[in-house]
Design a protein around this motif. Structure first.
Motif, PDB file in Angstrom:
ATOM      1  N   PRO A 135      40.773 -51.703  42.814  1.00  0.00           N
ATOM      2  CA  PRO A 135      39.791 -52.465  43.601  1.00  0.00           C
ATOM      3  C   PRO A 135      40.297 -53.864  43.932  1.00  0.00           C
ATOM      4  N   PRO A 136      40.150 -54.327  45.160  1.00  0.00           N
ATOM      5  CA  PRO A 136      40.681 -55.651  45.542  1.00  0.00           C
ATOM      6  C   PRO A 136      40.066 -56.803  44.745  1.00  0.00           C
ATOM      7  N   HIS A 137      38.750 -56.740  44.497  1.00  0.00           N
ATOM      8  CA  HIS A 137      38.143 -57.848  43.763  1.00  0.00           C
ATOM      9  C   HIS A 137      38.626 -57.893  42.322  1.00  0.00           C
ATOM     10  N   LEU A 138      39.131 -56.777  41.818  1.00  0.00           N
ATOM     11  CA  LEU A 138      39.697 -56.774  40.467  1.00  0.00           C
ATOM     12  C   LEU A 138      41.089 -57.389  40.455  1.00  0.00           C
ATOM     13  N   LEU A 139      41.888 -57.110  41.491  1.00  0.00           N
ATOM     14  CA  LEU A 139      43.231 -57.689  41.567  1.00  0.00           C
ATOM     15  C   LEU A 139      43.196 -59.189  41.803  1.00  0.00           C
ATOM     16  N   SER A 140      42.125 -59.673  42.406  1.00  0.00           N
ATOM     17  CA  SER A 140      42.050 -61.110  42.692  1.00  0.00           C
ATOM     18  C   SER A 140      41.861 -61.949  41.432  1.00  0.00           C
ATOM     19  N   LEU A 141      41.545 -61.318  40.303  1.00  0.00           N
ATOM     20  CA  LEU A 141      41.367 -62.094  39.076  1.00  0.00           C
ATOM     21  C   LEU A 141      42.661 -62.758  38.648  1.00  0.00           C
ATOM     22  N   ALA A 142      43.795 -62.064  38.842  1.00  0.00           N
ATOM     23  CA  ALA A 142      45.080 -62.617  38.413  1.00  0.00           C
ATOM     24  C   ALA A 142      45.642 -63.620  39.401  1.00  0.00           C
ATOM     25  N   ASP A 143      45.078 -63.716  40.610  1.00  0.00           N
ATOM     26  CA  ASP A 143      45.573 -64.679  41.591  1.00  0.00           C
ATOM     27  C   ASP A 143      45.047 -66.082  41.333  1.00  0.00           C
ATOM     28  N   GLY A 226      40.865 -35.197  20.777  1.00  0.00           N
ATOM     29  CA  GLY A 226      42.161 -35.602  20.256  1.00  0.00           C
ATOM     30  C   GLY A 226      42.278 -37.104  20.116  1.00  0.00           C
ATOM     31  N   GLN A 227      43.513 -37.575  20.058  1.00  0.00           N
ATOM     32  CA  GLN A 227      43.815 -38.987  19.865  1.00  0.00           C
ATOM     33  C   GLN A 227      44.737 -39.464  20.969  1.00  0.00           C
ATOM     34  N   ASN A 228      44.564 -40.720  21.365  1.00  0.00           N
ATOM     35  CA  ASN A 228      45.514 -41.357  22.262  1.00  0.00           C
ATOM     36  C   ASN A 228      46.117 -42.559  21.561  1.00  0.00           C
ATOM     37  N   SER A 229      46.982 -43.278  22.209  1.00  0.00           N
ATOM     38  CA  SER A 229      47.798 -44.287  21.542  1.00  0.00           C
ATOM     39  C   SER A 229      46.979 -45.476  21.049  1.00  0.00           C
ATOM     40  N   LEU A 230      46.305 -46.185  21.948  1.00  0.00           N
ATOM     41  CA  LEU A 230      45.675 -47.457  21.612  1.00  0.00           C
ATOM     42  C   LEU A 230      44.400 -47.617  22.431  1.00  0.00           C
ATOM     43  N   LEU A 231      43.364 -48.160  21.799  1.00  0.00           N
ATOM     44  CA  LEU A 231      42.091 -48.388  22.467  1.00  0.00           C
ATOM     45  C   LEU A 231      41.699 -49.849  22.321  1.00  0.00           C
ATOM     46  N   HIS A 232      41.327 -50.458  23.444  1.00  0.00           N
ATOM     47  CA  HIS A 232      40.791 -51.817  23.459  1.00  0.00           C
ATOM     48  C   HIS A 232      39.280 -51.686  23.624  1.00  0.00           C
ATOM     49  N   SER A 233      38.526 -51.912  22.562  1.00  0.00           N
ATOM     50  CA  SER A 233      37.071 -51.783  22.614  1.00  0.00           C
ATOM     51  C   SER A 233      36.439 -53.163  22.560  1.00  0.00           C
ATOM     52  N   SER A 234      35.233 -53.251  23.105  1.00  0.00           N
ATOM     53  CA  SER A 234      34.580 -54.543  23.289  1.00  0.00           C
ATOM     54  C   SER A 234      33.127 -54.457  22.855  1.00  0.00           C
ATOM     55  N   MET A 235      32.549 -55.644  22.579  1.00  0.00           N
ATOM     56  CA  MET A 235      31.116 -55.729  22.302  1.00  0.00           C
ATOM     57  C   MET A 235      30.278 -55.554  23.561  1.00  0.00           C
ATOM     58  N   ASP A 236      30.847 -55.889  24.701  1.00  0.00           N
ATOM     59  CA  ASP A 236      30.113 -55.858  25.961  1.00  0.00           C
ATOM     60  C   ASP A 236      30.706 -54.792  26.866  1.00  0.00           C
ATOM     61  N   PRO A 237      29.883 -54.064  27.613  1.00  0.00           N
ATOM     62  CA  PRO A 237      30.417 -53.050  28.531  1.00  0.00           C
ATOM     63  C   PRO A 237      31.068 -53.710  29.747  1.00  0.00           C
ATOM     64  N   LEU A 238      31.970 -52.963  30.365  1.00  0.00           N
ATOM     65  CA  LEU A 238      32.604 -53.447  31.590  1.00  0.00           C
ATOM     66  C   LEU A 238      31.600 -53.421  32.739  1.00  0.00           C
ATOM     67  N   PRO A 239      31.669 -54.388  33.649  1.00  0.00           N
ATOM     68  CA  PRO A 239      30.733 -54.372  34.796  1.00  0.00           C
ATOM     69  C   PRO A 239      31.062 -53.227  35.747  1.00  0.00           C
ATOM     70  N   GLU A 240      30.092 -52.872  36.570  1.00  0.00           N
ATOM     71  CA  GLU A 240      30.280 -51.800  37.546  1.00  0.00           C
ATOM     72  C   GLU A 240      31.271 -52.240  38.625  1.00  0.00           C
ATOM     73  N   VAL A 241      32.113 -51.302  39.029  1.00  0.00           N
ATOM     74  CA  VAL A 241      33.115 -51.603  40.051  1.00  0.00           C
ATOM     75  C   VAL A 241      32.529 -51.418  41.448  1.00  0.00           C
ATOM     76  N   LEU A 419      43.462 -56.202  34.752  1.00  0.00           N
ATOM     77  CA  LEU A 419      42.687 -55.225  33.985  1.00  0.00           C
ATOM     78  C   LEU A 419      42.293 -55.804  32.630  1.00  0.00           C
ATOM     79  N   TYR A 420      43.167 -56.610  32.040  1.00  0.00           N
ATOM     80  CA  TYR A 420      42.862 -57.212  30.745  1.00  0.00           C
ATOM     81  C   TYR A 420      41.715 -58.205  30.859  1.00  0.00           C
ATOM     82  N   LEU A 421      41.694 -58.984  31.942  1.00  0.00           N
ATOM     83  CA  LEU A 421      40.658 -60.015  32.110  1.00  0.00           C
ATOM     84  C   LEU A 421      39.370 -59.464  32.675  1.00  0.00           C
ATOM     85  N   HIS A 422      39.355 -58.210  33.070  1.00  0.00           N
ATOM     86  CA  HIS A 422      38.136 -57.622  33.625  1.00  0.00           C
ATOM     87  C   HIS A 422      37.020 -57.651  32.575  1.00  0.00           C
ATOM     88  N   GLY A 423      35.934 -58.269  32.899  1.00  0.00           N
ATOM     89  CA  GLY A 423      34.831 -58.403  31.972  1.00  0.00           C
ATOM     90  C   GLY A 423      34.844 -59.666  31.151  1.00  0.00           C
TER      91      GLY A 423
END
Length: 425
Positions: A135-143, A226-241, A419-423
């Protein structure tokens, strides 16, 4: 008196000619340089012993004698049942007698499943609409300069050099080693923004958590587990895209089929299972919302996934995390449209190429092909750098590939950072 070397009785040519004639007429060829157990003839295989059972005829055995008696039949004793449990001699009961056996099969997708059609098959299984690019508005976070790391490009290149050059003494380090080191280095760099973005402190990283999510697709019962490698979990849900209007427009989308190939091809068929919806954590977990899943390409030759199947695995596990959370929030009954769509991100890498995706779960009514669809934003095969060589590659006295890190692409890390800064912004 005698000569030092005597003439041989037969010449070497005569011996070889006679030996070849003997071998040609069925004689065994001996190898004088090998041992007898290697060059000798193998003993014939033993014939299996068949016990003849004639109905109406009683066998005369030596059971009463308590010792072997020639001419009498060997007695057949019933199996000995222990009055205690010994795991060394445990024998599982037949599948039909297991407590969790069910007539209806369940098709399981696990971390080693390699689906034939890749992303297309994952889209059909999850009832999802594919959108190319992030999403473009997501990529603009790093700019935004306020969201960037001081000396960002230099520190990212140092993180790559640490993973490829400084963390090993081998000429060519293993892919699973340097890809894991690079991923942890990039996550550490992103975490340095916590003083300016306090919401980053409301997250944790979890490893080796077990996921289970079940749903109905058509007439089949499916489960991702099953299992995957690594999970980044948060107290707050991600906003809707995407907004409600964009979600409503997905009803007009037609899912791509791949007939005559079955949509459940290559999935494990199980009759012994339990319908579960587990996020891998307890209900009182303070970090219940999945933020980003990180995947690493495994270098194990026994079950290495190709890039297309690797992206399908990312989609299925991102969908599984979102579906398990939706079942906790809204129940297991199918919901036509979720009041608050659930967003989960995923990043996959092999140490050089990156795969980025954002998954938004809009509905849990997955049985039919009509109605609201889920949404997926996917960007695949994004290079972080061209190559990294410990030693130069020289061919015909010419340096084809110089040593060191070459072709660094800062835009790839910008997407990782967005993606890391999203939310958190």
């Amino acid at each position: 008196m005698f000569p030092e070397t005597a003439a041989p009785l037969f010449s070497q040519a005569v011996l070889l000619k006679g030996w070849s004639r003997l071998s040609a007429h069925g004689g065994a060829r001996r190898h004088f340089t090998a041992s007898r157990c290697v060059a000798g003839k193998a003993s014939p295989a033993r014939l299996p012993w068949h016990i003849v059972d004639i109905p109406g005829l009683d066998k005369v055995t030596y059971a009463d004698k308590m010792h072997l008696v020639p001419g009498l039949t060997k007695p057949v004793s019933p199996p000995w049942e222990r009055d205690y449990k010994d795991p060394r001699f445990y024998r599982s009961p037949p599948v039909e007698q297991m407590p969790l056996y069910k007539e209806r099969p369940c098709y399981v997708f696990n971390q080693r499943t390699s689906v034939l059609e890749g992303v297309r098959q994952a889209l059909w299984l999850t009832k999802t609409k594919l959108i190319s690019g992030l999403p473009p508005h997501l990529l603009s976070l790093a700019d935004n300069p306020a969201n960037q790391i001081p000396n960002q490009d230099e520190r990212v290149q140092n993180a790559i050099k640490h993973a490829r050059f400084w963390d090993t003494t081998e000429e060519r380090p293993r892919k699973d080693k340097y890809s894991n080191t690079l991923l942890l280095n990039l996550l550490h760099l992103c975490a340095t923004l916590q003083p300016s973005h306090p919401a980053i402190g409301r997250r944790i990283l979890a490893e080796k958590y077990s996921l289970a999510a079940s749903w109905q697709r058509g007439e089949d019962l499916l489960q991702v587990r099953g299992q995957n490698s690594l999970l980044h979990s948060s107290m707050d849900p991600l906003p809707e895209v995407s907004g409600k209007q964009e979600v409503a427009d997905t009803a007009d989308h037609t899912l791509e089929t791949f007939y005559p190939i079955s949509p459940i091809i290559d999935m494990q068929k199980a009759h012994v299972y339990r319908e579960m919806n587990l996020t891998g954590f307890r209900n009182d977990n303070p970090y219940p919302h999945a933020h980003t899943l990180y995947f690493l390409e495994v270098s194990d030759p026994r079950w290495t996934l190709k890039p297309e199947q690797f992206r399908a695995k990312m989609i299925m596990f991102a969908f599984g995390n979102a579906l398990a959370r939706a079942h906790i929030m809204y129940g297991t009954q199918p919901q036509h449209v979720l009041d608050h769509p659930i967003t989960v991100q995923a990043v996959g890498t092999n140490g050089r190429l990156f795969q980025f995706l954002v998954f938004q779960l809009n509905t849990t009514d997955l049985s039919g092909d009509d109605g609201i669809k889920n949404q997926l934003w996917l960007e695949e095969d994004v290079e972080l750098y061209d190559f990294a060589k410990v030693r130069p590659f020289i061919k015909k006295k010419q340096v084809k590939v110089p040593a060191g890190l070459k072709g660094y692409k800062p835009k790839t890390f910008d997407k990782f950072l967005a993606l890391y800064l999203h939310g958190a912004v």
